[in-house]
Design a protein around this motif. Structure first.
Motif: not given
Length: 186
Positions: A134-135, A137-142, A145
């Motif tokens: 999850d961590e 994935r969030c980093h990848n999403q940031r 963006d």
């Protein structure tokens, strides 16, 4: 004074002295043998504090010779090397066996380490792994963006550069016309 009494007393004293010296010689012999020192007539005489002549007399000499024989039998004699090449071959074979044993030990240790690392990976809980995923994935999403925002800004800036290039070209053209018209008017 009785001359015979004095002689008898002297003989008795000499006999006691002789027995004492013999006893000291035998005690010295036993001591040397127990200490593991080399047994010789001279060593026994020195240790006992008697003359060497006494150690060669009957009754002492036999004990010294017997102790010397026992000492010679108990001393291990070095075995002469009959074939030095055979010794070297034996040592070489022993070294090879030791190397094989060390290699086997190394392989066993390597395998044990691999099993231990695998066990550590298995021991990680599924929640810890899910949290890490999850961590990431969030980093990848940031990052995605940020990339999208930067791409948009880049597109806007490129359009502005094109517009400014066009304005500059138009200004140059207009300036040239003005300079020509001024030059022709004069």
């Amino acid at each position: 004074m009785n001359p015979r009494g004095n002689a008898h007393t002297l003989v008795q004293a000499r006999r006691r002295d002789s027995l004492d010296k013999r006893q000291r010689a035998l005690t010295a012999l036993t001591t040397l043998e127990q200490q593991g020192k080399k047994i010789t007539h001279t060593a026994v005489a020195r240790t006992a504090g008697v003359s060497t002549w006494l150690t060669y007399t009957e009754g002492i000499r036999e004990h010294i010779e017997a102790a010397q024989r026992r000492q010679q039998q108990s001393v291990p004699r070095p075995v002469p090397a009959r074939n030095p090449g055979a010794t070297l071959r034996t040592e070489l074979e022993l070294a090879r066996q030791e190397i094989r044993a060390l290699r086997e030990e190394r392989d066993q240790m390597r395998q044990a380490l691999q099993h231990q690392l695998g066990q550590q990976l298995d021991d990680l809980s599924a929640t810890a792994l899910s949290g890490r995923v999850d961590e990431l994935r969030c980093h990848n999403q940031r990052l995605a963006d940020q990339l999208r925002q930067t791409t948009d800004e880049n597109t806007v800036l490129k359009a502005r550069v094109v517009s400014l290039d066009q304005d500059l070209a138009a200004a140059r053209t207009s300036l040239r016309r003005m300079i020509r018209s001024e030059n022709t008017a004069h």
